[in-house]
Design an enzyme around this catalytic site. Structure first.
Site, PDB file in Angstrom:
ATOM      1  CG  ASP A  67      -0.286  -0.283   2.536  1.00 20.87           C
ATOM      2  OD1 ASP A  67       0.963  -0.235   2.606  1.00 20.87           O
ATOM      3  OD2 ASP A  67      -0.993  -0.541   3.520  1.00 20.87           O
ATOM      4  CG  ASN A 133      -8.765  -0.276  11.870  1.00 22.42           C
ATOM      5  OD1 ASN A 133      -7.886  -1.033  11.455  1.00 22.42           O
ATOM      6  ND2 ASN A 133      -9.128   0.813  11.212  1.00 22.42           N
ATOM      7  CG  HIS A 135      -5.915  -1.267   8.766  1.00 22.39           C
ATOM      8  ND1 HIS A 135      -5.749   0.102   8.811  1.00 22.39           N
ATOM      9  CD2 HIS A 135      -4.729  -1.774   9.194  1.00 22.39           C
ATOM     10  CE1 HIS A 135      -4.538   0.376   9.225  1.00 22.39           C
ATOM     11  NE2 HIS A 135      -3.897  -0.735   9.478  1.00 22.39           N
ATOM     12  CD  GLU A 140      -8.328   1.981   7.319  1.00 26.60           C
ATOM     13  OE1 GLU A 140      -8.477   1.192   8.274  1.00 26.60           O
ATOM     14  OE2 GLU A 140      -7.415   2.838   7.300  1.00 26.60           O
TER      15      GLU A 140
HETATM   16  P1  PGA Z   1       2.248  -1.211  12.431  1.00 28.02           P
HETATM   17  O1  PGA Z   1       1.054  -1.030  11.418  1.00 28.02           O
HETATM   18  O2  PGA Z   1       3.074  -2.337  11.900  1.00 28.02           O
HETATM   19  O3  PGA Z   1       3.004   0.084  12.395  1.00 28.02           O
HETATM   20  O4  PGA Z   1       1.640  -1.537  13.771  1.00 28.02           O
HETATM   21  C1  PGA Z   1       0.363  -2.165  11.021  1.00 28.02           C
HETATM   22  C2  PGA Z   1      -0.818  -1.767  10.182  1.00 28.02           C
HETATM   23  O5  PGA Z   1      -1.457  -0.737  10.491  1.00 28.02           O
HETATM   24  O6  PGA Z   1      -1.123  -2.475   9.221  1.00 28.02           O
END
Ligand code: PGA
Length: 236
Positions: A67, A133, A135, A140
């Site tokens: 992404d 959350n 995602h 999302e």
């Molecule tokens: P993080 O993010 O590895 O910085 O915890 C993970 C995500 O939001 O997919």
């Protein structure tokens, strides 16, 4: 989806790195989809060290970025392609033409279609992280299980969490992400999770209702989905 408990964080990073290196050795032209964020950093360190030691190579691999943040300067260190470069790619031997990033400057629908075509039958192995959350990538809550690569609006909690990556307060509000449908075409999917802050979403992903309100649950019925959690994320 199976849970693999990786132990304390150092052991967990070692386990994921070892499994990843094994896959790369077994298949030198492995097509991987890689995330950024903080979760993979200790894993990328170990993989880069193995490349430096000559144990494994990315020379014939293909890397797809999972992404990208929109509305951010091309050279902003918080951009996903910049993070992936800093934490892994600048330290390994992947030929630049074998990296697929998202070019957000042109026509986005065209770029997303081209990206789907490049992924084609699917990656061999994506290693996404998971947001608190639920995602995966920037898919999302509310994302359909068959969604494809597209522009997305970031959830408020994702925008707030992105402050960890940026050294300024002009936080992104949108991005482009591979869809859950894009990820579901992969041969295997390994979701990585570390830290106690992820324990409740890990539990929900494994045993809560399968619902678009928790996007990661929509990967649960993939035939080769693995959630690799350290002790904190596994709730040990
Ligand atoms: P993080 O993010 O590895 O910085 O915890 C993970 C995500 O939001 O997919």
């Amino acid at each position: 989806m199976k849970l693999l408990r990786g132990g304390p964080i150092d052991e967990w990073a070692g386990t994921v790195a070892r499994l990843f290196i094994e896959r790369l050795k077994a298949r030198r032209d492995l097509r991987v989809c890689l995330p950024t964020g903080l979760t993979p950093v200790p894993i990328y360190d170990l993989v880069a060290a193995a490349v430096t030691r000559g144990e494994v190579s990315f020379a014939r691999a293909e890397v797809f970025l999972l992404d990208e943040f929109g509305g951010v300067d091309a050279d902003d260190p918080g951009r996903c392609d910049q993070m992936l470069d800093r934490f892994l790619l600048s330290r390994v031997d992947l030929p630049r033409e074998r990296l697929h990033r998202f070019d957000l400057d042109g026509d986005l629908p065209d770029m997303c279609r081209a990206s789907e075509a490049a992924v084609g039958r699917g990656c061999d192995l994506p290693l996404p992280g998971i947001g608190t959350n639920g995602h995966v990538g920037m898919n999302e809550p509310g994302t359909a299980g068959d969604s494809l690569t597209r522009r997305v609006t970031l959830a408020p909690e994702t925008i707030a969490a992105s402050a960890r990556y940026f050294s300024h307060d002009r936080l992104p509000t949108w991005g482009v992400t591979m869809g859950l449908g894009t990820l579901r075409r992969s041969g295997e999917i390994w979701i990585m999770a570390s830290g106690a802050g992820k324990a409740s979403i890990v539990r929900e992903t494994l045993s809560g209702p399968m619902t678009d309100a928790v996007p990661a649950t929509q990967l649960r019925d993939h035939p080769s989905a693995l959630l690799i959690a350290d002790d904190g994320a596994a709730g040990v």
